[in-house]
Every structure is written in structure tokens, then in C-alpha cells.
Design a protein around this motif. Sequence first.
Motif, mmCIF file in Angstrom:
data_model
loop_
_atom_site.group_PDB
_atom_site.id
_atom_site.type_symbol
_atom_site.label_atom_id
_atom_site.label_comp_id
_atom_site.label_asym_id
_atom_site.label_seq_id
_atom_site.Cartn_x
_atom_site.Cartn_y
_atom_site.Cartn_z
ATOM 1 N N GLU A 21 0.845 -1.190 0.000
ATOM 2 C CA GLU A 21 0.000 0.000 0.000
ATOM 3 C C GLU A 21 0.881 1.241 0.000
ATOM 4 N N SER A 22 0.639 2.102 -0.980
ATOM 5 C CA SER A 22 1.403 3.350 -1.141
ATOM 6 C C SER A 22 2.902 3.075 -1.222
ATOM 7 N N CYS A 23 3.265 2.063 -1.978
ATOM 8 C CA CYS A 23 4.671 1.662 -2.125
ATOM 9 C C CYS A 23 5.205 1.996 -3.513
ATOM 10 N N MET A 24 6.518 1.975 -3.623
ATOM 11 C CA MET A 24 7.208 2.074 -4.907
ATOM 12 C C MET A 24 7.950 0.761 -5.103
ATOM 13 N N LEU A 25 7.502 -0.038 -6.079
ATOM 14 C CA LEU A 25 8.205 -1.265 -6.446
ATOM 15 C C LEU A 25 8.849 -1.004 -7.800
ATOM 16 N N GLN A 26 10.148 -1.174 -7.886
ATOM 17 C CA GLN A 26 10.838 -0.900 -9.143
ATOM 18 C C GLN A 26 11.858 -1.996 -9.414
ATOM 19 N N VAL A 27 11.830 -2.500 -10.641
ATOM 20 C CA VAL A 27 12.732 -3.551 -11.118
ATOM 21 C C VAL A 27 12.699 -4.752 -10.155
ATOM 22 N N CYS A 28 11.501 -5.127 -9.757
ATOM 23 C CA CYS A 28 11.304 -6.311 -8.916
ATOM 24 C C CYS A 28 10.805 -7.446 -9.796
ATOM 25 N N SER A 29 10.810 -8.649 -9.266
ATOM 26 C CA SER A 29 10.364 -9.791 -10.050
ATOM 27 C C SER A 29 9.529 -10.746 -9.205
ATOM 28 N N PHE A 30 8.382 -11.116 -9.787
ATOM 29 C CA PHE A 30 7.504 -12.133 -9.219
ATOM 30 C C PHE A 30 7.396 -13.310 -10.185
ATOM 31 N N LEU A 31 8.448 -13.580 -10.914
ATOM 32 C CA LEU A 31 8.476 -14.617 -11.936
ATOM 33 C C LEU A 31 7.949 -15.943 -11.383
ATOM 34 N N LYS A 32 6.934 -16.483 -12.045
ATOM 35 C CA LYS A 32 6.337 -17.790 -11.722
ATOM 36 C C LYS A 32 5.742 -17.877 -10.322
ATOM 37 N N ASN B 76 -3.437 -14.289 -3.375
ATOM 38 C CA ASN B 76 -3.927 -13.715 -2.120
ATOM 39 C C ASN B 76 -3.257 -12.391 -1.777
ATOM 40 N N SER B 77 -2.504 -11.835 -2.701
ATOM 41 C CA SER B 77 -1.764 -10.601 -2.438
ATOM 42 C C SER B 77 -2.580 -9.377 -2.839
ATOM 43 N N LYS B 78 -2.164 -8.204 -2.333
ATOM 44 C CA LYS B 78 -2.894 -6.966 -2.604
ATOM 45 C C LYS B 78 -1.921 -5.873 -3.042
ATOM 46 N N PHE B 79 -2.389 -5.038 -3.976
ATOM 47 C CA PHE B 79 -1.618 -3.903 -4.460
ATOM 48 C C PHE B 79 -2.545 -2.691 -4.460
ATOM 49 N N LYS B 80 -2.195 -1.643 -3.704
ATOM 50 C CA LYS B 80 -3.065 -0.472 -3.611
ATOM 51 C C LYS B 80 -2.232 0.807 -3.617
ATOM 52 N N ASP B 81 -2.662 1.781 -4.409
ATOM 53 C CA ASP B 81 -2.045 3.115 -4.450
ATOM 54 C C ASP B 81 -0.528 3.052 -4.579
ATOM 55 N N SER B 82 -0.046 2.163 -5.426
ATOM 56 C CA SER B 82 1.400 1.944 -5.540
ATOM 57 C C SER B 82 1.899 2.176 -6.956
ATOM 58 N N LYS B 83 3.180 2.521 -7.043
ATOM 59 C CA LYS B 83 3.867 2.616 -8.332
ATOM 60 C C LYS B 83 4.618 1.307 -8.504
ATOM 61 N N ILE B 84 4.236 0.565 -9.525
ATOM 62 C CA ILE B 84 4.801 -0.762 -9.788
ATOM 63 C C ILE B 84 5.495 -0.658 -11.143
ATOM 64 N N ILE B 85 6.732 -0.208 -11.115
ATOM 65 C CA ILE B 85 7.447 0.200 -12.319
ATOM 66 C C ILE B 85 8.458 -0.879 -12.729
ATOM 67 N N ASP B 86 8.352 -1.318 -13.987
ATOM 68 C CA ASP B 86 9.312 -2.277 -14.545
ATOM 69 C C ASP B 86 9.400 -3.551 -13.690
ATOM 70 N N SER C 43 3.585 1.086 -15.077
ATOM 71 C CA SER C 43 4.474 1.456 -16.191
ATOM 72 C C SER C 43 5.590 0.435 -16.383
ATOM 73 N N LYS C 44 5.755 0.008 -17.611
ATOM 74 C CA LYS C 44 6.833 -0.888 -18.044
ATOM 75 C C LYS C 44 6.809 -2.262 -17.361
ATOM 76 N N SER C 45 5.751 -2.571 -16.631
ATOM 77 C CA SER C 45 5.673 -3.892 -16.002
ATOM 78 C C SER C 45 5.368 -4.947 -17.049
ATOM 79 N N ILE C 46 5.870 -6.153 -16.808
ATOM 80 C CA ILE C 46 5.812 -7.218 -17.805
ATOM 81 C C ILE C 46 4.776 -8.262 -17.401
#
Length: 188
Positions: free
Chosen positions: A92-103, A108-118, A137-140
Amino acid sequence: MKLILDSTFSKINYYNELFETAEYDTCVFDSCTFIKTTLSKSVFTNCEFINCNFETPFVSHTSFKEVTFQECTLLGLQFEYCNDFLFEVSFESCMLQVCSFLKMNLKNSKFKDSKIIDVDFSNATLTGIKFENCDLSKSIFDATNLEKTDFSSAFHFSIDPEKNKLSKTKFSNENLSGLLNKYDLDII
């Protein structure tokens, strides 16, 4: 492994101080810094990270079970190396950048008011997740299961419907263009 219960850790810079590998249950980490910190083999259950800074920490075999990240910056986290048993995170209200959740299974996870970049969601399962007011933006998304995923308030995403599993996936009229990016159309 040592069990640490109901503890609060405030303003600790784990770049300079040793992080203790342990099982943390119902703990709060407030304004802590984790730059290249080894979190490997630690277990976090019902924990909160508030206003913390993560830059390329080592998370091999780390367990995140019902963990909340609030107002955190997460740079370069490779979540796919975490223990996937009971993996559940909330941002919540986070900046995730160049992270990976591959496979990863993130249903059960939640994403709110966040920048999830690349961020890489390739081959992940996002069934039923809501990206509430998130910038993607730029998320795969490649071979990603997006069944019943809610993108209705998300923006700046690019999803190829031919390469991802979309069924009952929610979009708004305003963000449908994110499904057409590969066609290089001018949508007015």
C-alpha cells in the motif's frame, strides 16, 4: 531458528548493522533500511514494514506470510527466490521498481495506491488480484494468469491478450488502450 514475537524495530540501518536470521511473528519494522541486506532463510509472519527502504536485499528462501508493506520503496527484489509456501504480501502506497515475481502465485496478495514500475509478472498467477489505483508502467505480463484480476483503476499497463490468460478480467473504458499497445494505434 530463534523466534522473535511482537517486537518493533525502528530506524535501524541494516546496511551497517547485522540482520538476525530468525522467525519474526507479528513484528513491525518502522523506517528501517535494508540495502543489500541478507534476509535469506528468515520467516516473516503477520509482519508490517512501514516506510522502509529495500535495495537489492538477498531473499533466497525467505518466507513472507501475510506481510504488509506500507509506504516502502522496494528496488530490485527478486521475490521468485522466496519460499512460496503460504506466500502472501500486501503493498500500500509503495514504490516497487525492477522487482520480479516470476512464476509466483500471488492470488492472495494486494496492491493499492502503488507505483509498480518495470516489475516482471511473467508466468505468475494473479487470479483475483486487484491493482487498486496502481501505476504499472513498463511492467511485464507474459504468460501470466490474469483471470478475475481487476485493472479497473490501474493505469499505464501494457498487456497482450494473446500472450496472457484473461477471463473475467476487469478493465475500465478509460484504460482499455493498455490492451492494444502492440498494435501501435492512435487512440483518441
